[in-house]
Design a protein around this motif. Structure first.
Motif, short mmCIF file in Angstrom:
data_model
loop_
_atom_site.label_atom_id
_atom_site.label_comp_id
_atom_site.label_asym_id
_atom_site.label_seq_id
_atom_site.Cartn_x
_atom_site.Cartn_y
_atom_site.Cartn_z
N HIS A 122 -13.21 11.32 13.03
CA HIS A 122 -12.09 11.89 13.79
C HIS A 122 -11.42 13.05 13.06
CE1 HIS A 122 -11.65 9.07 17.25
NE2 HIS A 122 -12.43 8.33 16.48
N ARG A 123 -12.00 13.46 11.95
CA ARG A 123 -11.53 14.64 11.22
C ARG A 123 -10.01 14.54 10.92
NH1 ARG A 123 -15.39 18.39 10.97
NH2 ARG A 123 -13.89 20.02 10.37
N ILE A 124 -9.66 13.40 10.33
CA ILE A 124 -8.26 13.14 9.97
C ILE A 124 -7.79 14.20 8.97
CG2 ILE A 124 -6.72 11.47 8.86
CD1 ILE A 124 -7.68 10.74 11.70
N GLN A 125 -6.56 14.68 9.15
CA GLN A 125 -6.04 15.72 8.26
C GLN A 125 -5.69 15.19 6.87
OE1 GLN A 125 -3.02 18.31 9.94
NE2 GLN A 125 -3.76 17.89 12.01
N HIS A 126 -5.33 13.90 6.80
CA HIS A 126 -5.03 13.30 5.49
C HIS A 126 -5.05 11.79 5.61
CE1 HIS A 126 -2.11 12.98 1.79
NE2 HIS A 126 -3.37 12.77 1.45
N LEU A 127 -5.77 11.16 4.71
CA LEU A 127 -5.79 9.70 4.58
C LEU A 127 -5.02 9.34 3.32
CD1 LEU A 127 -6.78 6.74 4.97
CD2 LEU A 127 -8.85 7.42 3.70
N LEU A 128 -3.95 8.59 3.48
CA LEU A 128 -3.18 8.06 2.35
C LEU A 128 -3.48 6.56 2.29
CD1 LEU A 128 -0.95 9.43 0.47
CD2 LEU A 128 0.68 8.10 1.80
N TYR A 129 -3.93 6.06 1.14
CA TYR A 129 -4.32 4.65 1.07
C TYR A 129 -3.71 3.98 -0.16
CZ TYR A 129 -7.77 6.14 -2.42
OH TYR A 129 -8.37 6.65 -3.54
N ALA A 130 -3.55 2.66 -0.06
CA ALA A 130 -2.96 1.88 -1.15
C ALA A 130 -4.00 1.49 -2.17
CB ALA A 130 -2.28 0.63 -0.59
N SER A 131 -3.78 1.91 -3.40
CA SER A 131 -4.51 1.35 -4.53
C SER A 131 -3.54 0.41 -5.25
CB SER A 131 -5.04 2.47 -5.44
OG SER A 131 -5.82 1.90 -6.48
N SER A 132 -3.70 0.23 -6.53
CA SER A 132 -2.86 -0.74 -7.24
C SER A 132 -2.84 -0.46 -8.73
CB SER A 132 -3.39 -2.16 -7.00
OG SER A 132 -2.77 -3.09 -7.86
N SER A 133 -1.73 -0.80 -9.38
CA SER A 133 -1.65 -0.71 -10.83
C SER A 133 -2.64 -1.66 -11.49
CB SER A 133 -0.24 -1.02 -11.31
OG SER A 133 0.14 -2.35 -10.95
N SER A 134 -3.17 -2.62 -10.72
CA SER A 134 -4.14 -3.56 -11.28
C SER A 134 -5.40 -2.87 -11.78
CB SER A 134 -4.53 -4.61 -10.22
OG SER A 134 -3.42 -5.39 -9.85
N VAL A 135 -5.68 -1.66 -11.30
CA VAL A 135 -6.91 -0.98 -11.74
C VAL A 135 -6.87 -0.67 -13.23
CG1 VAL A 135 -7.24 0.05 -9.46
CG2 VAL A 135 -6.08 1.38 -11.25
N TYR A 136 -5.68 -0.66 -13.86
CA TYR A 136 -5.58 -0.35 -15.28
C TYR A 136 -6.04 -1.50 -16.17
CZ TYR A 136 -3.03 3.88 -14.02
OH TYR A 136 -2.68 5.09 -13.50
N GLY A 137 -6.20 -2.69 -15.60
CA GLY A 137 -6.70 -3.82 -16.37
C GLY A 137 -5.87 -4.10 -17.61
N ASN A 138 -6.55 -4.33 -18.73
CA ASN A 138 -5.86 -4.62 -19.99
C ASN A 138 -5.61 -3.36 -20.81
OD1 ASN A 138 -5.50 -7.45 -19.82
ND2 ASN A 138 -7.68 -7.76 -20.25
N ASN A 139 -5.38 -2.27 -20.14
CA ASN A 139 -5.13 -1.00 -20.82
C ASN A 139 -4.00 -1.18 -21.84
OD1 ASN A 139 -4.94 1.66 -21.51
ND2 ASN A 139 -4.18 2.39 -19.55
N ALA A 140 -4.29 -0.88 -23.10
CA ALA A 140 -3.30 -1.07 -24.16
C ALA A 140 -2.38 0.13 -24.32
CB ALA A 140 -4.01 -1.35 -25.49
N LYS A 141 -2.76 1.26 -23.74
CA LYS A 141 -1.94 2.48 -23.85
C LYS A 141 -0.87 2.47 -22.77
CE LYS A 141 -2.34 7.34 -22.64
NZ LYS A 141 -1.76 7.04 -21.31
N VAL A 142 0.36 2.65 -23.15
CA VAL A 142 1.46 2.73 -22.19
C VAL A 142 2.29 3.98 -22.47
CG1 VAL A 142 1.60 0.26 -21.73
CG2 VAL A 142 2.91 1.23 -23.64
N PRO A 143 2.88 4.58 -21.41
CA PRO A 143 2.73 4.18 -20.01
C PRO A 143 1.34 4.51 -19.47
CG PRO A 143 3.96 6.22 -20.15
CD PRO A 143 3.77 5.75 -21.56
#
Length: 331
Positions: A122-143
């Motif tokens: 449908h040639r959408i002009q923009h798709l905004l979708y939910a990801s999550s902070s969970s993708v960072y896993g056990n990342n020790a570097k903050v922020p």
């Protein structure tokens, strides 16, 4: 920059964030159509109540659609003819992904794939979708920064959200679909999900029940108030990142409060707001949990000039005020 009035499809529109986003977009003058599958991950009556309180007054219809069914998705797009899509529907919850992994595969992978294909057609002009902070896993570097490596998910939920980012990137590259992923950090507020800690803790404390506290309460979370999330979503929806010679029109943004709080301090905030002392049952850290979340929001501020600002005590106070008045809470 996207201008003018649009037809916006919001998936998961009877959900926590989706209901607020749909109502806000309708209030901005856009034609908004929502959909939800109304599953029983938590009491579906809460979704019905959100519709009555948030969607109906805004004039937003919410259809029952199963996004894992490609025929239903195709028919939805044919009926609605959206120009913009906010995809917030997903099977949520880290711990539940250990109990019912099939639900995450169907909703978060199959359903997301069907949405991408419909957006392409449908040639959408923009798709905004939910990801999550969970993708960072056990990342020790903050922020946590959007440029950090996210190849070590520690739950199936996190793995599906990382997969969504990769799938959207490929569709953006192959089919010039502008897409933006939002890494949400522990959203809370009125009309929230009963499985979230702030909701269940408040409920149990009001009933005099013991609350489970994992990892001695030393885990830290970047709690983000729902109004701040909605503001970020609506600003980003109308400002997709352009394609360049080096990359397609796809990017991800953190949306967090940039002020992580220890769970013990979080519980003390609920105690101050409610005036009730918590009875705590300390338990080991649970599989799939991470020690800390902490969002870098420099990229968000630079792109849309916005940063979440709601203090935790203010947000919890607003939640508590809503919860005491909500007829659907446990007696």
């Amino acid at each position: 920059m996207i201008t003018g009035q649009h037809t916006v499809l919001v998936t998961g529109a009877a959900g926590f964030v989706g209901s607020f986003v749909a109502a806000r977009l309708a209030g901005m003058g856009h034609r908004v159509v929502g959909c939800d599958n109304f599953n029983d991950y938590y009491d579906p009556r809460l979704k019905t109540d959100r519709m009555r309180a948030l969607l109906d007054p805004a004039g937003v219809p919410c259809e029952t659609v199963e996004l894992a069914d490609p025929a239903q998705v195709a028919a939805l797009f044919e009926r609605v003819q959206p120009t913009l899509v906010v995809h917030l529907a997903a099977q949520a919850g880290v711990r539940y992904s250990l109990q019912n992994p099939a639900a995450y595969i169907q909703s978060n992978l199959v359903g997301f794939g069907n949405m991408l294909e419909a957006c392409r057609r449908h040639r959408i002009q923009h798709l905004l979708y939910a990801s999550s902070s969970s993708v960072y896993g056990n990342n020790a570097k903050v922020p946590f920064s959007e440029d950090d490596v996210t190849d070590g998910p520690v739950s199936l939920y996190a793995a599906t959200k990382k997969s969504n980012e990769l799938m959207a990137y490929s569709y953006s590259h192959l089919f010039q679909l502008p897409a933006t992923g939002l890494r949400f950090f522990t959203v809370y507020g009125p009309w929230g999900r009963p499985d979230m800690a702030y909701f269940s803790f408040t409920d149990k404390m009001l009933r005099g029940e013991t609350i489970p506290v994992f990892a001695e309460g030393l885990l830290t979370r970047d709690f983000t108030y729902v109004d701040d999330i909605v503001e970020g979503v609506t600003r980003l929806l109308f400002k997709p990142t352009p394609a360049t010679a080096a990359a397609p029109a796809h990017t991800v943004f953190n949306i967090g409060n940039h002020s992580p709080v220890r769970v013990l301090d979080f519980i003390q905030t609920i105690e101050r707001v409610t005036g009730i002392a918590a009875r705590m049952d300390f338990q080991p850290m649970q599989p799939g949990d991470v020690p800390a979340t902490h969002a870098s929001i420099d990229k968000l501020k630079a792109w849309v000039g916005f940063a979440p600002t709601t203090p935790l005590e203010t947000g919890i106070g607003r939640f508590y005020e809503w919860y005491r008045a909500w007829p659907g809470r446990r007696a």
